[in-house]
Design an enzyme around this catalytic site. Structure first.
Site, mmCIF file in Angstrom:
data_model
loop_
_atom_site.group_PDB
_atom_site.id
_atom_site.type_symbol
_atom_site.label_atom_id
_atom_site.label_comp_id
_atom_site.label_asym_id
_atom_site.label_seq_id
_atom_site.Cartn_x
_atom_site.Cartn_y
_atom_site.Cartn_z
ATOM 1 N N LYS A 53 50.233 41.570 42.914
ATOM 2 C CA LYS A 53 49.318 40.433 42.738
ATOM 3 C C LYS A 53 50.121 39.142 42.651
ATOM 4 C CE LYS A 53 45.729 43.245 40.685
ATOM 5 N NZ LYS A 53 45.113 43.852 39.506
ATOM 6 N N GLN A 97 44.933 43.470 33.316
ATOM 7 C CA GLN A 97 45.101 44.706 34.078
ATOM 8 C C GLN A 97 44.595 45.905 33.259
ATOM 9 O OE1 GLN A 97 46.085 44.764 37.271
ATOM 10 N NE2 GLN A 97 45.911 46.963 37.415
ATOM 11 N N ASP A 120 37.871 39.101 38.194
ATOM 12 C CA ASP A 120 37.580 40.514 38.465
ATOM 13 C C ASP A 120 36.068 40.751 38.605
ATOM 14 O OD1 ASP A 120 39.763 42.324 38.622
ATOM 15 O OD2 ASP A 120 40.138 42.152 36.467
HETATM 16 N N1 GUN Z 1 43.020 48.435 37.402
HETATM 17 C C1 GUN Z 1 42.736 49.061 38.564
HETATM 18 N N2 GUN Z 1 42.017 48.259 39.374
HETATM 19 C C2 GUN Z 1 41.852 47.107 38.702
HETATM 20 C C3 GUN Z 1 41.201 45.875 39.011
HETATM 21 O O1 GUN Z 1 40.603 45.677 40.081
HETATM 22 N N3 GUN Z 1 41.267 44.915 38.053
HETATM 23 C C4 GUN Z 1 41.894 45.097 36.868
HETATM 24 N N4 GUN Z 1 41.879 44.096 35.978
HETATM 25 N N5 GUN Z 1 42.499 46.223 36.551
HETATM 26 C C5 GUN Z 1 42.481 47.201 37.460
#
Ligand code: GUN
Length: 281
Positions: A53, A97, A120
């Site tokens: 990211k 996350q 998200d």
């Molecule tokens: N863990 C796995 N996929 C995601 C996601 O799309 N967003 C977040 N914040 N954590 C994750």
């Protein structure tokens, strides 16, 4: 043989467009969109995702703030950090996350993020907005799947769609987005009876259950469009989706590979959401 739906190709095209828009944003406003990513603990998979990211942000000119907190961080400490970021004018998007360590409530954390910075789209306010079809952000994985379907001119209207997996992150929002596109959607899960009967009648099949090669050719309709959200590590170290690719590609008309299908789109949609959040300010 099915045509490949390439997340790499679509993602590259989307990221170029986002980069141009970020450049224009910076020229106009004199500052960059900013994304804060919080990682608690040291889950190896999460560390890889967070690193990717960060790299993707830099590529398109978004400022990335990486916040790494130790495993023993308390819920109160994390809430305090989120509160700080909610009030930080340089931060337009906040992503915590998941999964979080067991002693922290994911629900409380998600609800603490300002809905305006919730890139998200996990906050109940944003989930509610998606439900009524009036939203700013879409959750990244389902949004990426819709982009793929659009890019490859897959018409959803009137089609029979099956989604396997009812997670808040993928399955449930996917059901809503396919419905918005006028698909007729069946949401399947671990208690679904006659799963094969449902999947075999689906023109569009989205699989997000985290079980390697779960969907086999006999479960798929001839000519179906198959979207595989799974990323599973096999005992031999190779990656596999939730779909038995070798078998199903002979039956489907279009299919996403793993890796290189849905995966690259997820981060791209995060970049887009961050830019959207910055523009709203
Ligand atoms: N863990 C796995 N996929 C995601 C996601 O799309 N967003 C977040 N914040 N954590 C994750």
């Amino acid at each position: 043989m099915a045509e490949l739906i390439s997340g790499k190709v679509v993602s590259a095209a989307c990221r170029e467009k986002i980069k141009r828009e970020v450049d224009a944003f910076k020229t106009e406003r004199g500052y960059a969109p900013g994304l804060a990513v919080i990682l608690v603990g040291n889950n190896p998979a999460s560390e890889v995702y967070v690193r990717n990211k960060h790299k993707a942000c830099l590529e398109v000119g978004i400022t990335s703030y990486q916040i790494e907190l130790p495993e023993e961080t308390t819920e109160e400490e994390l809430l305090k950090k989120i509160d700080e970021l909610n009030g930080d004018a340089c931060v337009h998007g906040i992503l915590v996350q998941l999964p979080l360590p067991k002693h922290i409530s994911e629900e409380r954390i998600i609800e603490a993020i300002s809905p305006k910075k919730d890139v998200d789209a996990f906050h109940p306010v944003n989930v509610g907005k998606i439900t009524v079809g009036n939203y700013q952000f879409l959750p990244c994985t389902p949004a990426g799947i819709i982009e793929l379907l659009d890019f490859y001119n897959v018409d959803v209207s009137g089609k029979s769609c099956a989604v396997i997996g009812r997670s808040n992150i993928v399955g449930k929002p996917m059901m809503l987005l396919l419905t918005e596109k006028n698909g007729t959607v069946t949401l399947c899960h671990s208690r679904t009876k006659n799963l094969s009967q449902i999947t075999k009648s689906a023109d569009i099949l989205v699989v997000a259950i985290g079980k390697p090669k779960f969907v086999t050719a006999d479960m798929v309709k001839d000519g179906a469009v198959v979207i595989d959200v799974g990323i599973n590590r096999l005992p031999d170290g190779k990656l596999s989706g939730d779909v038995d690719f070798e078998g199903v590609e002979k039956k489907a008309s279009m299919i996403t590979p793993v890796p290189g299908g849905v995966g690259p789109m997820t981060i791209t949609m995060l970049l887009r959401n961050t830019l959207t959040a910055a523009k709203q300010k």
